[in-house]
Design a protein around this motif. Structure first.
Motif, short mmCIF file in Angstrom:
data_model
loop_
_atom_site.label_atom_id
_atom_site.label_comp_id
_atom_site.label_asym_id
_atom_site.label_seq_id
_atom_site.Cartn_x
_atom_site.Cartn_y
_atom_site.Cartn_z
N UNK A 118 0.81 -1.21 0.00
CA UNK A 118 0.00 0.00 0.00
C UNK A 118 0.84 1.25 0.00
N UNK A 119 2.07 1.19 -0.50
CA UNK A 119 2.94 2.35 -0.49
C UNK A 119 2.61 3.25 -1.66
N UNK A 120 2.47 4.53 -1.38
CA UNK A 120 2.21 5.51 -2.42
C UNK A 120 3.47 6.34 -2.65
N UNK A 121 3.88 6.48 -3.91
CA UNK A 121 5.10 7.21 -4.22
C UNK A 121 4.82 8.28 -5.26
N UNK A 122 5.85 9.12 -5.47
CA UNK A 122 5.77 10.17 -6.46
C UNK A 122 7.00 10.11 -7.34
N UNK A 144 9.27 0.44 -3.90
CA UNK A 144 8.43 0.81 -2.75
C UNK A 144 8.68 -0.01 -1.52
N UNK A 145 9.54 -1.03 -1.61
CA UNK A 145 9.80 -1.88 -0.44
C UNK A 145 10.51 -1.12 0.67
N UNK A 146 11.47 -0.27 0.29
CA UNK A 146 12.19 0.50 1.30
C UNK A 146 11.25 1.48 2.00
N UNK A 147 10.32 2.07 1.24
CA UNK A 147 9.35 2.98 1.84
C UNK A 147 8.47 2.24 2.84
N UNK A 168 1.48 3.09 3.80
CA UNK A 168 2.67 3.90 4.04
C UNK A 168 2.99 4.69 2.78
N UNK A 169 3.18 5.99 2.91
CA UNK A 169 3.44 6.83 1.74
C UNK A 169 4.69 7.68 1.97
N UNK A 170 5.27 8.12 0.85
CA UNK A 170 6.37 9.08 0.93
C UNK A 170 5.83 10.40 1.49
N UNK A 228 11.86 12.66 1.88
CA UNK A 228 13.03 11.93 2.37
C UNK A 228 12.67 10.87 3.39
N UNK A 229 11.39 10.63 3.61
CA UNK A 229 10.97 9.64 4.61
C UNK A 229 9.57 9.16 4.29
N UNK A 230 9.16 8.05 4.88
CA UNK A 230 7.84 7.48 4.66
C UNK A 230 7.13 7.29 6.00
N UNK A 231 5.82 7.41 5.95
CA UNK A 231 5.03 7.25 7.17
C UNK A 231 3.59 6.93 6.77
N UNK A 232 2.70 6.89 7.75
CA UNK A 232 1.32 6.51 7.54
C UNK A 232 0.59 7.57 6.72
N UNK A 233 -0.16 7.13 5.71
CA UNK A 233 -0.97 8.04 4.91
C UNK A 233 -2.13 8.58 5.75
N UNK A 234 -2.35 9.90 5.66
CA UNK A 234 -3.41 10.52 6.47
C UNK A 234 -4.54 11.12 5.64
N UNK A 235 -4.38 11.22 4.33
CA UNK A 235 -5.36 11.99 3.57
C UNK A 235 -6.35 11.19 2.75
N UNK A 236 -6.20 9.88 2.68
CA UNK A 236 -7.09 9.08 1.84
C UNK A 236 -8.26 8.56 2.66
#
Length: 370
Positions: free
Chosen positions: A18-22, A110-113, A182-184, A189-197
Motif C-alpha cells: 500500500x505504499x504511495x510514491x511520487x 516501494x519496499x524501502x518505503x 505507508x506513503x512518501x 526523504x521519509x515514509x510514514x502513515x498516509x493521512x489523507x485518503x
C-alpha cells in the motif's frame, strides 16, 4: 547538500504494502534543510542511547541492584528501542538527502518505503508504551509497595516488554493485510502513515489508531506520574519534620518530582504536536499530495505552512529518541542535585541533607517497601 522536497506529480498506488510514491523531480525552489540536521540527530541519538544501554548493563551486573532490576530493564529496553530506531531510519533519510532525487527514482519498488514506514510506526509507539509501563511500575511501587514487592518480578517485566514489542509490530504490519498505507512524506526523504485518503476506511482506521494509541499512552503516562507525585507529597507531609527519615524523604521526593515533571514535559512537547496534527490531517482529508503541489502556487502559502509544521512535528517526535536516555538516566545524578538546591526553597518537605549521595528512583522504591 539540501533537503529535496517533492512538489508535484501523482501518487502511484500500485506499489507493494500500500505504499504511495511520487515520480516527479523536486524543483530547486522547494529545497530547504541541510543534511547536517538528520546527521547530527542520528549521531547524538546513537551515542546517548548506547551510553544508556551500557550504564544499565553495568548496573544490572552489580549484586546490590537485584531489587532494581525491573526498573533497569525498562530503562534499558527504552534505550535499546530508541537506539534501534535511530540506527534503522536515520541512514535512510541521510541517503535520500544526499541522493537529491525523488524517492521512487532512488527506490522504485516501494519496499524501502514500506520498511521505513513500518520502522517509524514500531519505534514511534514502542517508546510511548514503554514509558507508560514505566509510569505504571512507578505508581505501583509507591502506592502499593507490598503488592509490588510480591508480584512485580523480573519475569513479569520481561513479559510486559515483549508483549509491547510484539503488539506494536503486529499493528505496524496491518498494511500487509490492506489496512492502512505507508506513503512518501513531505519533503520526500521519509515514509510514514498516509493521512489523507479518507475514501478507504482501512487507511483512516490505521492512521487514526496510531494517533489515538499514542495519545492514550501519553494520557496514561501523565496520569500515573501525577498519581506518583501526589503519593510522594502526601507521604512526605505525614513524616515527622525532625526525623532523619523525613530529611531523606524530602530529598527523595524533590529529586523524583523533578524527574517526573521533566519526563512529562519532554513527552508532551515531543509527541503531542505530531499526534494532534495527524488527527487534524485525517479529519481535514489533508495528505502529502497537497504538500507536493502547494509550493507551486502563491495562494497555497497557508497549506505549505501546515506541511512544514507537520515536518517539524515529526522532528520533535524524533528528538524524543535523543532526549529519552538523558531524561531517564544520564543527567539524573549530574543535574538533579542542582535543580533540587534551587527548588528546595518552595518544597513542602524538609530541605536538609542535600549533600548526601543521590537516591535514585529505584532506591526510593526500596525505601517505600521498607
Amino acid at each position: 547538500m539540501t533537503d529535496p522536497q517533492l512538489c508535484g506529480g501523482r501518487a502511484n498506488h500500485s506499489a507493494p504494502w500500500g505504499v504511495s510514491n511520487d515520480t516527479t523531480r523536486p524543483p530547486e525552489a522547494c529545497r530547504s534543510v541541510s543534511v547536517a540536521f538528520p546527521l547530527s540527530m542520528m549521531l547524538t541519538g546513537l551515542v546517548g542511547n548506547a551510553l544508556a544501554v551500557l550504564l544499565v548493563y553495568r548496573a544490572c551486573q552489580k549484586e546490590g541492584n537485584r531489587r532494581k532490576k525491573s526498573f533497569l530493564l525498562c530503562i534499558g529496553s527504552l534505550a535499546l528501542t530508541d537506539f534501534s530506531g535511530q540506527l534503522l531510519t536515520s541512514p535512510v533519510v541521510i541517503a535520500m538527502y544526499l541522493a537529491n532525487r525523488p524517492w521512487p527514482m532512488v527506490e522504485p519498488s516501494g519496499n524501502l518505503c514500506a520498511f521505513f514506514g513500518l520502522c517509524m510506526t514500531v519505534f514511534g509507539l514502542c517508546p510511548l508504551f514503554i514509558a507508560s509501563a514505566m509510569a505504571i511500575e512507578r505508581t505501583l511501587a509507591i502506592r502499593a509497595p507490598h503488592w509490588y514487592a510480591s508480584h512485580m518480578k523480573t519475569r513479569v517485566t520481561k513479559t510486559v516488554l515483549l508483549g509491547i514489542w510484539l503488539a506494536v509490530f503486529a499493528f505496524a504490519l496491518l498494511p500487509i493485510a490492506g489496512i492502512g498505507q505507508y506513503t512518501v512524506q513531505w519533503p520526500g526523504t521519509w515514509c510514514f502513515i498516509s493521512t489523507g485518503d479518507n475514501h478507504h476506511l482501512g487507511n483512516t482506521f490505521f492512521a487514526s489508531a496510531f494517533a489515538f494509541l499514542g495519545l492514550f499512552s501519553l494520557i496514561i503516562t501523565m496520569a500515573c506520574n501525577l498519581a506518583t507525585i501526589k503519593a510522594l507529597m502526601t507521604r512526605c507531609r505525614t513524616k515527622p519534620a525532625a526525623s532523619q527519615s523525613s530529611k531523606q524523604w524530602g530529598r527523595i521526593t524533590m529529586e523524583t518530582l523533578i524527574q517526573l515533571l521533566g519526563i512529562m514535559c519532554v513527552l508532551f512537547a515531543c509527541w503531542s504536536p505530531l499526534l494532534i496534527m495527524m488527527l487534524k490531517m485525517i479529519f481535514s482529508c489533508m495528505s502529502v499530495e497537497h504538500c507536493k503541489t502547494s509550493c507551486k502556487t502563491v495562494q497555497s502559502a497557508h497549506l505549505q505552512k501546515e506541511c512544514n509544521f507537520f515536518l517539524t512535528a515529526v522532528r520533535l517526535a524524533s528528538l524524543n529518541q535523543i532526549l529519552d536516555p538523558w531524561v531517564y538516566l544520564l543527567l539524573r545524578k549530574i543535574l538533579l542535585r542542582k535543580f533540587c538546591q534551587v527548588a528546595n526553597a518552595v518544597s513542602c518537605c524538609p530541605n536538609n541533607g542535600w549533600k548526601g549521595q543521590p537516591i535514585t528512583l529505584a532506591d526510593e522504591i526500596i525505601q517505600t517497601e521498607a
